[in-house]
Design an enzyme around this catalytic site. Structure first.
Site, PDB file in Angstrom:
ATOM      1  N   PRO A  23       0.832  -1.207   0.000  1.00  0.00           N
ATOM      2  CG  PRO A  23      -0.655  -1.515   1.754  1.00  0.00           C
ATOM      3  CD  PRO A  23       0.605  -2.048   1.176  1.00  0.00           C
ATOM      4  CB  CYS A  25      -0.122   7.469   1.525  1.00  0.00           C
ATOM      5  SG  CYS A  25      -0.649   6.606   3.000  1.00  0.00           S
ATOM      6  CB  ALA A  57      -3.233   3.786   4.809  1.00  0.00           C
ATOM      7  CD  GLN A  99      -2.174  -0.492   5.040  1.00  0.00           C
ATOM      8  OE1 GLN A  99      -1.997   0.630   4.594  1.00  0.00           O
ATOM      9  NE2 GLN A  99      -1.190  -1.190   5.575  1.00  0.00           N
ATOM     10  CE1 TYR A 183      -0.386   7.202  10.387  1.00  0.00           C
ATOM     11  CE2 TYR A 183       0.184   5.153   9.294  1.00  0.00           C
ATOM     12  CZ  TYR A 183       0.283   6.535   9.381  1.00  0.00           C
ATOM     13  OH  TYR A 183       1.047   7.227   8.490  1.00  0.00           O
ATOM     14  NE  ARG A 231       3.368  -2.852   6.337  1.00  0.00           N
ATOM     15  CZ  ARG A 231       4.083  -2.085   5.523  1.00  0.00           C
ATOM     16  NH1 ARG A 231       3.632  -0.925   5.135  1.00  0.00           N
ATOM     17  NH2 ARG A 231       5.239  -2.504   5.065  1.00  0.00           N
ATOM     18  NE  ARG A 326      10.712   3.487   0.104  1.00  0.00           N
ATOM     19  CZ  ARG A 326      11.106   4.208   1.152  1.00  0.00           C
ATOM     20  NH1 ARG A 326      11.997   5.155   1.010  1.00  0.00           N
ATOM     21  NH2 ARG A 326      10.612   3.965   2.341  1.00  0.00           N
TER      22      ARG A 326
END
Ligand code: 536
Length: 359
Positions: A23, A25, A57, A99, A183, A231, A326
């Site tokens: 995932p 953002c 997310a 996610q 989070y 996760r 990445r």
């Protein structure tokens, strides 16, 4: 012996290989609704040959977004737009995943290219974050969260279950709960962020309660035939963080109530961490340890960039899946190029016919 290009099945879901999109953002949603950006960003990586594409997310409620641009799943309009994305990913032969998250005390922040840390309280787009205790994260995230009441906890847990139902309605087949990176789920588990003295704090049992109850509420609405992953921030690399043995015990408890696969990551509860062993594939030893000690399937992310490196992680059985972010941004056709580099005679078939006839 498995290889990067062997299929992998869990419950009723089969992945065509072991290469998954982690995932990422994108801060490009409007009122939580994904845009064409998400369709192209995720769709391109399904075209490139990934087996599983996990959408970023996605907040279970507006206040659970990290930034105003984060995606959400709190209405049927959100599910409808996500439905088009999930459908496209599946049409390319990949499994669509998402996610679900609640940013907790790290919410109400700037998109990274717009500024650092919290939106100023005077910003009309800012909101009041919530967390286990009224303690801010620190560094540029200075906003003090409201300590959640028991009613707040129950509401967020029910928001997780409702968002899971909408993810199902949208056509997702792989759900991951974001209990990492500081989070909400992770911050309840961390003694750094959770100073509560009720049954949601204190001992391991107390700090683990939010994650376990939330997971159970989601598993109850998420079908048996589909995969549920977590996760989890395994360690903060901080002296006041929970010991990794506690994280492993939490994975064991989650497994006993229906966790299918673990995606280990960093705790992310403090800006003052030192000694994170950043480097190529640095999370692999932790994933390998959880996998062996708990006896559960594992996926691994963080600095996996090279085909040979990914191949050996899977071949040696250290994890079942590799999650790339990445590297997939750098090269959406990473799976195709990996197949070529690894000398697979069928490498062309990694791409769809529109491309492989001519490349
Ligand atoms: C990396 N990040 C993770 C994000 C978004 C921002 C950057 C996420 O999980 N949604 C990160 C890793 C570990 C701890 C903190 C941040």
């Amino acid at each position: 012996m498995s290889s990067l290009f062997s299929p992998f099945s869990l419950r009723g879901v089969t992945l065509r290989n072991r290469i998954c999109v982690s995932p990422m953002c994108q801060y490009s949603a409007q009122d939580g609704i994904p845009t064409d950006w998400h369709l192209v960003h995720l769709g391109a990586r399904a075209i490139g040959g990934a087996a599983l594409v996990i959408a970023e997310a996605t907040a279970v409620s507006p206040e659970g977004r990290i930034t105003p641009g984060c995606t959400g799943l709190w209405s049927s309009a959100h599910a409808e737009k996500f439905g088009r994305i999930a459908h496209f990913i599946k049409a390319q032969g990949a499994v669509p995943g998402i996610q679900l998250a609640h940013a907790g005390r790290k919410a109400s922040a700037h998109a990274p290219w717009r500024g650092q840390g919290n939106l100023p309280e005077s910003d009309p787009n800012a909101w009041q974050p919530i967390g286990p205790s009224a303690i801010p994260f620190g560094a540029a995230l200075t906003r003090v969260p409201s300590a959640m009441t028991k009613a707040d906890i129950a509401r967020v847990q029910s928001d997780f279950a409702s968002a899971a139902r909408r993810a199902l309605e949208a056509g997702f087949e792989w759900l991951e709960l974001h209990f990492a990176h500081g989070y909400l789920g992770q911050s309840f588990f961390s003694p750094i962020a959770n100073h509560r003295d009720d049954q949601y704090g204190g001992s391991f049992e107390g700090r683990a309660r939010f994650a376990l109850e939330t997971f159970a509420a989601v598993r109850a609405v998420w079908p048996e035939r589909l995969v549920l992953s977590v996760r989890l921030g395994m360690t903060d690399f901080h002296p006041e963080g929970q010991p990794i043995e506690e994280s492993i015990e939490l994975v064991r408890r989650l497994k006993s109530i229906g966790l299918d696969i673990i995606d280990p990551s960093l705790g992310g509860n403090s800006p003052d961490v030192s000694g994170v062993p950043y480097g190529p594939a640095f999370m692999v030893p932790i994933a390998d340890r959880v996998k062996r000690e708990v006896g559960i399937a594992a996926a691994v992310s963080w600095q996996i960039t090279e085909p040979q490196q990914a191949e050996s992680i899977i071949r040696d059985g250290q994890t079942d899946l590799v999650l790339l972010a990445r590297a997939m941004l750098d090269d959406p056709h990473w799976p195709f190029h990996a197949a070529k580099v690894l000398g697979r005679p069928d490498y062309r078939a990694v791409l769809p016919p529109q491309y492989h006839r001519v490349i």
